[in-house]
Scaffold this active site. Structure first.
Site, mmCIF file in Angstrom:
data_model
loop_
_atom_site.group_PDB
_atom_site.id
_atom_site.type_symbol
_atom_site.label_atom_id
_atom_site.label_comp_id
_atom_site.label_asym_id
_atom_site.label_seq_id
_atom_site.Cartn_x
_atom_site.Cartn_y
_atom_site.Cartn_z
ATOM 1 N N THR A 115 -61.752 44.227 43.618
ATOM 2 C CA THR A 115 -62.460 44.230 44.694
ATOM 3 C C THR A 115 -63.843 44.425 44.403
ATOM 4 O O THR A 115 -64.346 44.582 44.121
ATOM 5 C CB THR A 115 -61.646 46.137 45.201
ATOM 6 O OG1 THR A 115 -60.574 46.097 45.030
ATOM 7 C CG2 THR A 115 -62.691 46.429 46.082
ATOM 8 N N LYS A 175 -68.284 53.097 45.323
ATOM 9 C CA LYS A 175 -68.588 51.510 44.984
ATOM 10 C C LYS A 175 -67.624 51.213 46.308
ATOM 11 O O LYS A 175 -68.818 50.221 47.025
ATOM 12 C CB LYS A 175 -68.219 51.130 43.898
ATOM 13 C CG LYS A 175 -68.578 50.069 43.663
ATOM 14 C CD LYS A 175 -67.390 48.616 44.084
ATOM 15 C CE LYS A 175 -65.846 48.915 42.911
ATOM 16 N NZ LYS A 175 -65.226 47.697 43.186
ATOM 17 N N LYS A 182 -59.133 44.738 52.274
ATOM 18 C CA LYS A 182 -59.921 45.628 50.985
ATOM 19 C C LYS A 182 -60.478 46.620 50.496
ATOM 20 O O LYS A 182 -59.814 47.776 50.825
ATOM 21 C CB LYS A 182 -60.026 44.924 49.153
ATOM 22 C CG LYS A 182 -59.493 45.662 48.230
ATOM 23 C CD LYS A 182 -58.791 46.241 47.856
ATOM 24 C CE LYS A 182 -58.658 46.860 46.975
ATOM 25 N NZ LYS A 182 -57.592 48.560 45.872
#
Length: 292
Positions: free
Chosen positions: A94, A239, A170
């Site tokens: 990711t 994040k 994502k």
């Protein structure tokens, strides 16, 4: 079966490597520290001397923690300079859409295929070979690596030929998961303070208005207060939420819930829960008081 390399052997990378071994693939592994490599070698994998050696298989799957790790291992290391044209890098990590665009450009300059293929699913799902994988890249390259993806997934979801688009999907998906965790945390904390059995609450909710694996699995973690070992850490969760916020800003868009989630995840990190599962948001919520 065909040979394939796995670069990055955290809990997800190791699980993917095991899925490939179980389905009969010849698996080459590389990691920046050695113990996970040795463990997989004992299970039948071969250790790569370096990332260049991993590319000799023709197909490299990578599962690295963040943009910085991907830059270090693939873009700043010079490995693409020595990689044989025609090899393919399938990035299951990711990362930001901006880095995906840059990575695709840099790989193309060296004649190396690049496919973004971020995954949905926790470690147990990866170990069972039942991930959902979002793919984007050159259609011919995606078709070439499809049998490998089939070995580790329940389904792949093609998005198009721009690799960045898979990463947008994502991070958008992880924004939804973070929202679900916080909503569950608030519902459970309300039920507990009112004397309601939280497990029964989650059973009712997941059997009626919010069925599905996200609410079921995270609801269970929240009720049982099971945050270790982490399937996905609070640090990584923040994040990804911040990646979504940055991408939104690039398109002149604000994400009010995303902004709040970033703050709440930051609270959990400051409380020492950064390496716990991001379901530990529930513990922060359980201790909130009126006016706090």
């Amino acid at each position: 079966m065909s040979g394939v390399a796995v670069v990055g052997l955290g809990s997800m990378g190791a699980a993917v490597a095991r899925s490939l071994l179980r389905t009969g693939h010849e698996v080459v592994v590389w990691n920046r520290n050695r113990p996970p490599v040795d463990e997989l070698v004992s299970e039948g994998a071969r250790a790569a001397a370096d990332v260049a050696d991993a590319f000799d298989t023709g197909v490299v799957l990578s599962l690295l923690a963040d943009d910085a790790a991907v830059r270090e291992v693939f873009l700043d290391s010079g490995v693409l300079d020595t990689t044989t044209a025609g090899a393919v890098h399938v990035n299951l990590s990711t990362i930001s859409p901006a880095l995906a665009r840059l990575a695709a450009q840099r790989h193309a300059e060296h004649g190396v295929g690049y496919v973004s293929a971020p995954v949905f699913g926790r470690v147990a799902v990866a170990e069972a070979g039942q991930l959902n994988i979002v793919t984007a890249g050159d259609a011919h390259v995606v078709a070439r690596i499809q049998p490998i993806l089939d070995a580790i997934s329940a389904r792949t979801w093609p998005i198009g030929e721009d690799p960045a688009q898979a990463n947008v999907v994502k991070i958008a998906g992880n924004l939804v998961i973070a929202s679900a965790i916080q909503s569950l945390s608030e519902s459970v904390s309300l039920a507990e303070r009112a004397g309601v059995d939280a497990a029964r609450l989650v059973e009712v909710l997941t059997s009626t208005i919010v069925p599905g694996p996200v609410y079921t699995s995270y609801g269970d973690l929240v009720v049982r207060r099971t945050y270790e070992p982490a399937g996905f850490t609070t640090v990584l969760g923040r994040k990804d939420v911040d990646l979504a916020r940055a991408e939104a800003s690039a398109h002149d868009l604000t994400l009010p819930v995303g902004d709040l989630l970033s703050t709440l995840l930051g609270d959990a990190i400051e409380a020492g829960r950064g390496r716990q599962d991001w379901a530990s948001l529930a513990e922060i919520q359980r201790h909130r008081q009126t006016g706090s």
